[in-house]
Write a protein that holds these residues in place. Structure first.
Motif, PDB file in Angstrom:
ATOM      1  N   VAL A 112       3.757   5.845  -5.688  1.00  0.00           N
ATOM      2  CA  VAL A 112       3.654   5.883  -7.147  1.00  0.00           C
ATOM      3  C   VAL A 112       2.626   6.922  -7.582  1.00  0.00           C
ATOM      4  O   VAL A 112       2.843   7.661  -8.555  1.00  0.00           O
ATOM      5  CB  VAL A 112       3.283   4.494  -7.706  1.00  0.00           C
ATOM      6  N   ALA A 113       1.510   7.006  -6.856  1.00  0.00           N
ATOM      7  CA  ALA A 113       0.481   7.999  -7.191  1.00  0.00           C
ATOM      8  C   ALA A 113       1.051   9.411  -7.074  1.00  0.00           C
ATOM      9  O   ALA A 113       0.815  10.263  -7.939  1.00  0.00           O
ATOM     10  CB  ALA A 113      -0.732   7.830  -6.271  1.00  0.00           C
ATOM     11  N   GLY A 114       1.810   9.679  -6.006  1.00  0.00           N
ATOM     12  CA  GLY A 114       2.415  10.998  -5.851  1.00  0.00           C
ATOM     13  C   GLY A 114       3.446  11.286  -6.918  1.00  0.00           C
ATOM     14  O   GLY A 114       3.508  12.395  -7.450  1.00  0.00           O
ATOM     15  N   ALA A 115       4.258  10.270  -7.265  1.00  0.00           N
ATOM     16  CA  ALA A 115       5.292  10.456  -8.280  1.00  0.00           C
ATOM     17  C   ALA A 115       4.673  10.684  -9.653  1.00  0.00           C
ATOM     18  O   ALA A 115       5.166  11.504 -10.443  1.00  0.00           O
ATOM     19  CB  ALA A 115       6.215   9.239  -8.314  1.00  0.00           C
ATOM     20  N   ALA A 116       3.589   9.973  -9.965  1.00  0.00           N
ATOM     21  CA  ALA A 116       2.928  10.139 -11.261  1.00  0.00           C
ATOM     22  C   ALA A 116       2.309  11.522 -11.391  1.00  0.00           C
ATOM     23  O   ALA A 116       2.264  12.104 -12.473  1.00  0.00           O
ATOM     24  CB  ALA A 116       1.867   9.059 -11.440  1.00  0.00           C
ATOM     25  N   GLY A 147      -7.924   5.367  -1.375  1.00  0.00           N
ATOM     26  CA  GLY A 147      -9.203   4.733  -1.673  1.00  0.00           C
ATOM     27  C   GLY A 147      -9.026   3.390  -2.353  1.00  0.00           C
ATOM     28  O   GLY A 147      -9.733   2.419  -2.036  1.00  0.00           O
ATOM     29  N   ALA A 148      -8.059   3.297  -3.289  1.00  0.00           N
ATOM     30  CA  ALA A 148      -7.785   2.025  -3.955  1.00  0.00           C
ATOM     31  C   ALA A 148      -7.313   0.980  -2.952  1.00  0.00           C
ATOM     32  O   ALA A 148      -7.710  -0.194  -3.015  1.00  0.00           O
ATOM     33  CB  ALA A 148      -6.737   2.219  -5.050  1.00  0.00           C
ATOM     34  N   ALA A 149      -6.470   1.409  -2.003  1.00  0.00           N
ATOM     35  CA  ALA A 149      -6.019   0.481  -0.969  1.00  0.00           C
ATOM     36  C   ALA A 149      -7.176   0.049  -0.074  1.00  0.00           C
ATOM     37  O   ALA A 149      -7.261  -1.111   0.334  1.00  0.00           O
ATOM     38  CB  ALA A 149      -4.910   1.131  -0.140  1.00  0.00           C
ATOM     39  N   PRO A 152       0.819  -1.229   0.000  1.00  0.00           N
ATOM     40  CA  PRO A 152       0.000   0.000   0.000  1.00  0.00           C
ATOM     41  C   PRO A 152       0.848   1.272   0.000  1.00  0.00           C
ATOM     42  O   PRO A 152       0.467   2.267  -0.625  1.00  0.00           O
ATOM     43  CB  PRO A 152      -0.819  -0.121   1.292  1.00  0.00           C
ATOM     44  N   VAL A 153       1.996   1.240   0.686  1.00  0.00           N
ATOM     45  CA  VAL A 153       2.887   2.399   0.699  1.00  0.00           C
ATOM     46  C   VAL A 153       3.430   2.641  -0.705  1.00  0.00           C
ATOM     47  O   VAL A 153       3.526   3.786  -1.165  1.00  0.00           O
ATOM     48  CB  VAL A 153       4.042   2.190   1.702  1.00  0.00           C
ATOM     49  N   ALA A 157      -4.748  12.791  -5.903  1.00  0.00           N
ATOM     50  CA  ALA A 157      -4.018  11.577  -6.286  1.00  0.00           C
ATOM     51  C   ALA A 157      -3.809  10.660  -5.083  1.00  0.00           C
ATOM     52  O   ALA A 157      -3.992   9.436  -5.169  1.00  0.00           O
ATOM     53  CB  ALA A 157      -2.676  11.945  -6.902  1.00  0.00           C
ATOM     54  N   LEU A 158      -3.433  11.253  -3.951  1.00  0.00           N
ATOM     55  CA  LEU A 158      -3.189  10.445  -2.761  1.00  0.00           C
ATOM     56  C   LEU A 158      -4.489   9.874  -2.212  1.00  0.00           C
ATOM     57  O   LEU A 158      -4.528   8.731  -1.744  1.00  0.00           O
ATOM     58  CB  LEU A 158      -2.480  11.281  -1.697  1.00  0.00           C
TER      59      LEU A 158
END
Length: 438
Positions: free
Chosen positions: A200-204, A222-224, A194-195, A216-217
């Protein structure tokens, strides 16, 4: 497999979009690749006892074969992945099965006996190691975005005992230490998952016009959340039904093995359909199913484990091409130095600190800190990060560091396993025994 573009280069697309359709190699090339992979695996299997004397595990054999057959200006085999979306899905499914098996095979007795040590390793040492990997990356690569470096930390930290499997079976190493490593290895990559998604969401989002990190976060969290919900639902129901069915004699051992294989696939697909992450859901499902496995026939998870083994060995073969590509492009001193630190002090110091106050000796704490091989979990996380961040250039960077880190780990931990075993056998280090179940 028609041009000099390896997996890493195929993932480094300049456009950030997938091609309109799969770009598949000719069928003859595909069959040749499968034949080679099967032949290498068969050769290792028939010589496994002899090769074990030199600590040559199946992953190492497949990687070496991948390097040998994809190197040079005109290699016999080159894998060119045109359909990145399809490749990403395949890698996610492999990771989902791997995390599920890891979760189900964690020895419950080991967790009970060593709950204090395991809690310190996963609750203290693991976060400290992630922080240390991030700060070290910040020192070596100050021009890289923070989110990319955070993603890199989640790629290089997870423990994978497969490349050093001989160590876990080495009876010269105290049983207690091997048991602790088994438990940590089974849970660490699932906890990091999950981390990894959040980073990855923040980097994208970093290179997106009008970036909205909060959104994004939140999407990643939410996906997790959906993944935990879907995995818990599927895992709990599957475990309850399997245990009840076996107790009442409604099923057969072969059918139970098939049922177990279907659990991570169901958790993955349900989570993905709800907008969650599939491999996190599979790990959670494995955690819920694990208690029921103790009431099912021995070897019920073996079919799933064998499928995971075959899939991950194929990944190790592909990893050989990633290694070829990195050597083809030349060395990067900063990357090599970071990889050495990531495989040594980044784990060793947090583990030694976290285990202060336990009944483990300093030598045993240092042993647990040193024996943290990186393997398929880092490879899969690295590949997924490469795909997701290919448009920003961060994927290229993470791929390079991942490859060198895993290579350094294979050398350091592979070469040190036998000397450590001899030291314990000679009694130079204390040999604690496993605690009782009280």
């Amino acid at each position: 497999m028609l041009s000099r573009h390896g997996a890493a280069r195929a993932l480094r697309c300049n456009a950030g979009t997938n091609p309109p359709g799969p770009s598949l190699p000719e069928s003859a090339d595909v069959l040749l690749a499968v034949t080679v992979i099967a032949g290498v695996l068969f050769t290792w299997c028939v010589l496994s006892r002899r090769l074990a004397l030199w600590s040559i595990t199946a992953p190492i054999a497949m990687m070496v074969a991948g390097i040998a057959l994809t190197s040079g200006s005109d290699p016999p085999l080159v894998f060119d992945f045109g359909d990145l979306a399809g490749f990403e899905r395949a890698v996610e499914v492999v990771l989902a099965l791997l995390l599920f098996v890891d979760a189900t095979e964690v020895p419950a007795g080991g967790i009970r006996r060593e709950r204090s040590v395991v809690a310190r390793l996963l609750g203290v040492a693991l976060p400290l190691a992630l922080g240390a990997a991030f700060l070290t990356a910040l020192a070596f690569f100050p021009d890289r975005p923070g989110w990319v470096l955070a993603t890199l930390a989640t790629v290089v930290v997870p423990l994978d005992l497969a490349p050093a499997a001989a160590l876990v079976r080495d009876e010269r190493i105290p049983a207690r230490l091997r048991e602790v490593l088994n438990v940590e290895g089974g849970l660490s990559d699932g906890i990091v998952s999950p981390v990894f998604l959040i980073c990855v969401a923040g980097a994208a989002e970093y290179h997106t016009v009008g970036s909205d990190y909060a959104e994004a976060l939140l999407d990643a969290v939410g996906a997790a959340g959906w993944a935990v919900g879907a995995g818990s639902l599927v895992g709990y129901l599957a475990g309850w039904l399997l245990r009840r069915s076996w107790a009442k004699g409604w099923t057969l051992p072969t059918a139970a093995r098939l049922a177990v294989l279907s659990v991570p696939l169901a958790a993955y697909s349900l989570s993905a359909s709800l907008g969650g992450n599939g491999f996190v859901a599979s790990f959670v499902a494995g955690v819920w199913v694990a208690p029921a496995m103790r009431h099912l026939p021995e070897g019920t998870v073996r079919m799933t484990d064998d499928l995971v083994t075959l899939s991950t060995l194929a990944l190790w073969f592909l990893f050989g091409q990633l290694v070829s590509d990195e050597f083809w492009d030349g060395f990067h001193l900063s990357v090599v130095l970071y990889a050495i630190l990531a495989c040594t002090l980044v784990r060793l110091v947090p583990v030694a600190v976290a285990l202060v106050g336990t009944d483990l000796s300093l030598s045993d704490r240092l042993f647990l800190g040193w024996m943290g091989p990186r393997g398929v979990a880092s490879v899969v996380f690295g590949l997924l990060a490469t795909i997701e961040l290919r448009a920003s250039g961060g994927g290229d960077f993470i791929s390079r560091v991942m490859v060198i880190t895993v290579m350094v780990s294979i050398v350091l931990h592979g070469l040190s396993a036998e000397p450590l075993g001899r030291r314990y056998a000679r009694g130079r280090l204390p040999s604690p025994e496993p605690r009782g179940r009280g």
